[in-house]
Enzyme design. Structure first.
Site, PDB file in Angstrom:
ATOM      1  N   ASP A 151       0.184  16.534  13.432  1.00 23.71           N
ATOM      2  CA  ASP A 151       0.629  16.478  12.033  1.00 23.71           C
ATOM      3  C   ASP A 151      -0.569  16.337  11.099  1.00 23.71           C
ATOM      4  O   ASP A 151      -0.567  15.518  10.175  1.00 23.71           O
ATOM      5  CB  ASP A 151       1.618  15.331  11.815  1.00 23.71           C
ATOM      6  CG  ASP A 151       2.401  15.480  10.505  1.00 23.71           C
ATOM      7  OD1 ASP A 151       2.460  16.608   9.968  1.00 23.71           O
ATOM      8  OD2 ASP A 151       2.943  14.469  10.020  1.00 23.71           O
ATOM      9  N   GLY A 166       6.753   4.741   4.596  1.00 19.30           N
ATOM     10  CA  GLY A 166       7.129   5.986   5.262  1.00 19.30           C
ATOM     11  C   GLY A 166       8.536   5.843   5.804  1.00 19.30           C
ATOM     12  O   GLY A 166       9.178   4.803   5.627  1.00 19.30           O
ATOM     13  N   THR A 180       6.792   0.243   6.362  1.00 19.77           N
ATOM     14  CA  THR A 180       6.072  -0.029   5.119  1.00 19.77           C
ATOM     15  C   THR A 180       4.675  -0.505   5.484  1.00 19.77           C
ATOM     16  O   THR A 180       4.448  -1.003   6.594  1.00 19.77           O
ATOM     17  CB  THR A 180       6.772  -1.105   4.255  1.00 19.77           C
ATOM     18  OG1 THR A 180       6.941  -2.290   5.038  1.00 19.77           O
ATOM     19  CG2 THR A 180       8.122  -0.618   3.748  1.00 19.77           C
ATOM     20  N   VAL A 181       3.718  -0.328   4.562  1.00 14.56           N
ATOM     21  CA  VAL A 181       2.327  -0.680   4.841  1.00 14.56           C
ATOM     22  C   VAL A 181       1.825  -1.607   3.747  1.00 14.56           C
ATOM     23  O   VAL A 181       2.031  -1.344   2.552  1.00 14.56           O
ATOM     24  CB  VAL A 181       1.428   0.573   4.920  1.00 14.56           C
ATOM     25  CG1 VAL A 181       0.015   0.192   5.348  1.00 14.56           C
ATOM     26  CG2 VAL A 181       2.010   1.595   5.895  1.00 14.56           C
ATOM     27  N   PHE A 236       9.454   5.377   8.729  1.00 16.49           N
ATOM     28  CA  PHE A 236       9.551   4.415   9.826  1.00 16.49           C
ATOM     29  C   PHE A 236       9.057   3.029   9.444  1.00 16.49           C
ATOM     30  O   PHE A 236       9.361   2.061  10.140  1.00 16.49           O
ATOM     31  CB  PHE A 236       8.728   4.890  11.034  1.00 16.49           C
ATOM     32  CG  PHE A 236       9.303   6.070  11.761  1.00 16.49           C
ATOM     33  CD1 PHE A 236      10.369   6.795  11.245  1.00 16.49           C
ATOM     34  CD2 PHE A 236       8.779   6.458  12.982  1.00 16.49           C
ATOM     35  CE1 PHE A 236      10.901   7.887  11.921  1.00 16.49           C
ATOM     36  CE2 PHE A 236       9.307   7.554  13.674  1.00 16.49           C
ATOM     37  CZ  PHE A 236      10.373   8.259  13.140  1.00 16.49           C
ATOM     38  N   LEU A 269       0.820  -1.213   0.000  1.00 18.58           N
ATOM     39  CA  LEU A 269       0.000   0.000   0.000  1.00 18.58           C
ATOM     40  C   LEU A 269       0.851   1.260   0.000  1.00 18.58           C
ATOM     41  O   LEU A 269       0.507   2.250  -0.634  1.00 18.58           O
ATOM     42  CB  LEU A 269      -0.920   0.025   1.225  1.00 18.58           C
ATOM     43  CG  LEU A 269      -2.013  -1.048   1.290  1.00 18.58           C
ATOM     44  CD1 LEU A 269      -2.763  -0.936   2.608  1.00 18.58           C
ATOM     45  CD2 LEU A 269      -2.961  -0.911   0.113  1.00 18.58           C
ATOM     46  N   LYS A 308       0.937  -2.546   9.059  1.00 19.36           N
ATOM     47  CA  LYS A 308       2.033  -1.579   9.138  1.00 19.36           C
ATOM     48  C   LYS A 308       3.208  -2.239   9.849  1.00 19.36           C
ATOM     49  O   LYS A 308       3.102  -2.638  11.010  1.00 19.36           O
ATOM     50  CB  LYS A 308       1.559  -0.332   9.904  1.00 19.36           C
ATOM     51  CG  LYS A 308       2.576   0.792   9.981  1.00 19.36           C
ATOM     52  CD  LYS A 308       1.947   2.022  10.621  1.00 19.36           C
ATOM     53  CE  LYS A 308       2.914   3.198  10.677  1.00 19.36           C
ATOM     54  NZ  LYS A 308       2.274   4.401  11.258  1.00 19.36           N
TER      55      LYS A 308
END
Length: 445
Positions: free
Chosen positions: A169, A47, A51-52, A49, A44, A67
């Protein structure tokens, strides 16, 4: 990007350098997690930090977002903090009506690069940034903006008032539609059959070669498209993009990505928020509260309605990006109150003792409602009413900004019905009186 069908950048990937000890976990389609309960279906997003992945939950027979955090100690600690916050959020949202992403499960997964903390979240659709791009950065129908704003404010009200959490954020990338824009990208609506075992010989997912091949294919595709455009323009052919409509798209959305969130009574970082959505008190380092999320919300609402970011500061000759950002704010809102301007730990970097910017002396002004009319072709009434909704949220004094609960009662979000009188249209909450003459923005920025 914690659970989107379209997380991460379309033109970039995480690269291969971080697939090492302490880094990402390489995933292949069909890989099993949590003793076989979750099976990887496809990537998907990613980031800094994590992967998704789209995964299939064999226990509940549904698709979820998986995640997978990097394995180094600092990333594991960040994941534990996020799990703590998401668990508190899920505990209070038993009816699933708060428009905040739901944590389903969490566990540890051992791999070649170390032990990774994993979070299982509900599968959601595209981000609001993707929606803005899909709409080709054009104005969005205000009724659709209202629907989205109500969801965001409901989520913020729940976080601030009931759970005691600051998102810190908030931006279009961190707000996901409940379903995908394109039904074919939704595994349920498209009728996708879940993969229950790893395909023979498959090297899909996080393999090194697959990442490189995908990057090369994207570059080649972009090059071919540019050549085609050039040829068409040389031949006098006018390229027209097919019209797109937002009709039929479910505008309900949820707040996601709590990797930078914090407890309201335990703020742990001085620099928060993505640049374009950052509140003035964060730049000046004068402390912050839930009102920083309200500032970011107002920036997001403007971007949804117009297709443009409200603040896009840039460094210039003799001044920094921060100082330009403060100048843009003052051109929108008028001069910052001296007490606010000189009250932060970083104030001396930007302001003199009178509360004037040190290096940007000449400011240009344009009222917000005129900007909406002249540049974005709003009607006079729409511009005035939308500006009246946004203005109090942009107050330089954080304590004066309306809360999410108060904003939900604002007349702009609750248009007057034909049976209401003008008297009934008056706000039923206390709001800050910000004169329109003071709402100013720099021409040409």
């Amino acid at each position: 990007m914690s659970c989107s069908s379209s997380s991460g950048s379309e033109d970039e990937d995480e690269g291969i350098d971080s697939y090492r000890k302490g880094g990402y976990h390489a995933v292949r389609i069909g890989d099993q997690f949590a003793g076989g309960r979750y099976i990887a279906q496809g990537k998907l997003g990613w980031g800094q930090f994590s992967t998704v992945w789209l995964a299939y939950d064999t226990q509940n027979s549904k698709y979820v977002a998986l995640k997978i955090q990097k394995s180094a100690a600092e990333f594991a600690q960040a994941a534990l903090h996020e799990i703590e916050l998401l668990s508190a959020i899920a505990k209070g949202d038993t009816s699933d009506d708060k428009f905040v992403v739901r944590l389903i499960d969490h566990f540890k997964h051992a791999g070649p690069n170390g032990q990774h903390l994993c979070m299982v979240l509900e599968f959601l659709g595209d981000s609001l940034l993707r929606l803005i791009k899909f709409n080709r950065y054009k104005r969005m129908e205000l009724n659709k903006v209202r629907e989205i704003c109500k969801c965001i404010l409901t989520g913020l009200d729940y976080l601030h008032r009931e759970v005691g959490i600051l998102h810190t954020d908030l931006k279009p990338e961190n707000i996901l539609l409940i379903s995908t824009i394109d039904p074919s990208k939704d595994p349920i609506r498209s009728g996708q059959t879940p993969i229950l075992e790893r395909p023979e010989g498959s090297l899909n997912g996080g393999s090194t070669m697959n990442i490189i091949e995908k990057k090369l294919k994207r570059r080649a595709k972009r090059a071919v498209a540019k050549i085609s455009e050039r040829r068409a323009s040389m031949g006098g052919v006018e390229l027209t993009k097919p019209a797109r409509t937002l009709d039929g798209i479910d505008m309900r959305c949820k707040l996601v990505d709590f990797g930078n969130a914090c407890w309201a009574d335990k703020p742990f970082a001085e620099e928060i928020q993505t640049r374009q959505y950052r509140a003035p008190e964060v730049i000046l380092q004068s402390g912050y509260s839930s009102s920083v999320d309200m500032w970011s919300f107002a920036c997001t609402a403007f971007e949804l309605a117009t297709g443009d970011m409200l603040f896009a500061p840039k460094p210039g000759q003799g001044f920094s990006e921060d100082e330009d950002h403060l100048a843009l704010m003052m051109e929108l809102l008028g001069k910052m109150p001296r007490k606010i301007a000189i009250g932060g730990a970083q104030s001396k970097d930007y302001f003199d003792r009178h509360g004037d910017l040190k290096r940007i002396r000449r400011l240009k002004y344009w009222s917000l409602d005129r900007l909406l009319v002249d540049k974005y072709k709003f009607s006079e009434v729409d511009a005035r009413e939308f500006a009246e909704f946004l203005c109090p949220l942009f107050d330089f004094v954080p304590e004066k900004r309306p809360t999410a609960q108060q904003s939900l009662q604002h007349p702009w979000l609750n248009p007057m019905t034909s049976t209401q009188t003008a008297a009934e249209k008056k706000p039923n909450v206390e709001r800050v009186d910000v004169g329109m003459s003071k709402l100013q923005i720099r021409v040409g920025k």
